[in-house]
Design an enzyme around this catalytic site. Structure first.
Site, PDB file in Angstrom:
ATOM      1  N   LYS A 199      -4.268   3.280   3.021  1.00  0.00           N
ATOM      2  CA  LYS A 199      -5.487   2.530   2.567  1.00  0.00           C
ATOM      3  C   LYS A 199      -6.602   3.330   1.984  1.00  0.00           C
ATOM      4  CE  LYS A 199      -4.114  -1.678   4.953  1.00  0.00           C
ATOM      5  NZ  LYS A 199      -3.873  -2.242   6.229  1.00  0.00           N
ATOM      6  N   LYS A 241       1.094  -1.272   0.069  1.00  0.00           N
ATOM      7  CA  LYS A 241       0.124  -0.024  -0.158  1.00  0.00           C
ATOM      8  C   LYS A 241       0.814   1.331   0.111  1.00  0.00           C
ATOM      9  CE  LYS A 241       0.213  -2.358   3.939  1.00  0.00           C
ATOM     10  NZ  LYS A 241       0.080  -3.556   4.415  1.00  0.00           N
TER      11      LYS A 241
END
Ligand code: HSE
Length: 394
Positions: free
Chosen positions: A201, A101
């Site tokens: 995220k 991520k």
């Protein structure tokens, strides 16, 4: 027929990916019509005891120069050299999947434009929600919806810690150690506990929902270090769970994203998401509210998501996203975000007369962040020191 891939990084997720491909080899071949073989695994270390020992290589050029390798699965973590290795793979006309991520949230625009230039795919299902198929769901099943909002518990480690504090009377440090031992935590625990992982995220989810990547430095981010057991207990007695929430929403084409601990009412399904599980609520104009739930971290759940991208790409269903960069004027200032507040002070104050007394703390009406900051200043100046301020979701 066989299709060949390479794995970059033989850590928790990388070895999980090799295991899923091996354990479900036959099933995958039956469903896809081809076998997937890991030809190389790039790592700095050797793994002489591993069944994959003969696949380990230390020179990335071996992978780049092998035309049989169609796809590279990057599970190294961190921005560098993951960025350079991913760009080099795509320049060599190989698609890339990742669980990383950090590299997607920080360098997503560059990576996606490289994928486009080379007519390959760059996919990252495992970067959000561990094993939960949230990216594919937003991108395919919900593509016809105008998404209004996404709110979720996006970090398994901190959810594990908060759950242990709530249900087992654990202190913060021992719960973190357990999460690390279980392989949930990032190498640097501050990425989890300071909200940085959840920030990356929610940046990725905002981009998928609204087409614009918000720079992570424009996302208000707080972690869980300041959450006290006392607040967890007062909140629980009043019918709330404290959760680390990532939230993004759009208002007239302007977008907002933030991460902070929030009180979640017991009748909100997010309040029941415990331990390492993640829960993500997506609100679309046609579908209404959808919630996805599953293991947000861990070897096999995360590997499951990586392998789904591998299969999609090798089956010809790879995708390439076109994101723009969110400019300052596209981003709603966090000062304008409105929520009710949980406030605990050292003593009673007339400034909280209109608020609901929940025994040990108060719940105010809705106010903007700027107004809440002003209230905190006034309370402190009046001698009722603010010991905790936590926003309330919903
Ligand atoms: N450290 C992350 C978490 C791993 O705890 O959620 C999955 O992204």
């Amino acid at each position: 027929m066989k299709k060949y891939i390479a794995i970059l990084g033989f850590g928790v997720v990388g070895s999980g990916c090799a295991d899923v491909l091996d354990t479900n080899k036959k099933l995958i071949a039956e469903r896809c019509g081809f076998e997937i073989e890991v030809k190389y695994i790039l790592d700095l270390r050797d793994f002489p005891q591993s069944p994959y020992a003969d696949k380990i290589v230390h020179d990335y050029n071996v992978i780049l120069s092998d035309p049989e390798v169609e796809l590279v699965a990057e599970m190294m973590g961190g921005s560098h050299p993951a960025l350079e290795f991913s760009l080099a793979a795509m320049d060599a006309k190989k698609s890339v999947v990742t669980s990383n991520k950090e590299v997607v949230a920080t360098h997503g625009l560059e990576l996606l434009s490289c994928a486009k230039e080379n007519a390959v795919s760059y996919m990252f299902e495992a970067s959000v929600g561990g094993g939960i198929p949230v990216i594919h769901t937003i991108d395919t099943s919900l593509v016809q919806n105008d998404i209004k909002e996404i709110s979720g518990i996006l970090n398994g480690t901190t959810n594990y810690i908060l759950t242990q504090m709530n249900t087992a009377g654990a202190d913060f440090e021992s719960a973190l150690k357990e999460a690390q031992a279980k392989g949930y935590a990032e190498a640097d625990p501050s990425a989890d506990v300071d909200g940085i992982d959840a920030c990356r995220k929610i940046a990725i989810l905002a981009s998928l929902a609204f087409g614009k990547l918000i720079p992570t430095e424009c996302i208000h981010t707080e972690g869980v270090r300041t959450v006290a057991r006392k607040d967890v207990e007062i909140a629980a007695a009043a019918g709330y769970a404290i959760k680390l929430i990532g939230r993004t929403f759009a208002d007239n084409k302007n977008i907002c994203a933030y991460v902070c601990p929030m009180l979640v009412k017991n009748n909100d399904p997010l309040s029941t998401v415990n331990d390492v599980f993640n829960g993500i609520k997506i609100n679309g104009d046609a579908v209404g509210e959808v919630m996805l739930y599953g293991r947000g971290a861990g070897k096999l759940p995360t590997a499951s998501a990586v392998v789904s991208d591998i299969i999609n790409i090798l089956s010809g269903s790879g995708v390439s996203y076109s994101w723009q960069k969110a400019e300052g004027s596209d981003i709603i200032d966090f000062d304008n975000v409105v929520s009710k507040q949980y406030i605990r002070t050292s003593s009673k104050s007339a400034l909280l007369d209109g608020a609901l007394d929940i025994g040990g703390a108060y719940i105010t009406g809705e106010m903007s962040e700027a107004e809440a900051e002003e209230l905190v200043k006034k309370l402190n100046a009046s001698g009722a020191d603010v010991l905790a301020r936590i926003r309330i979701l919903g």
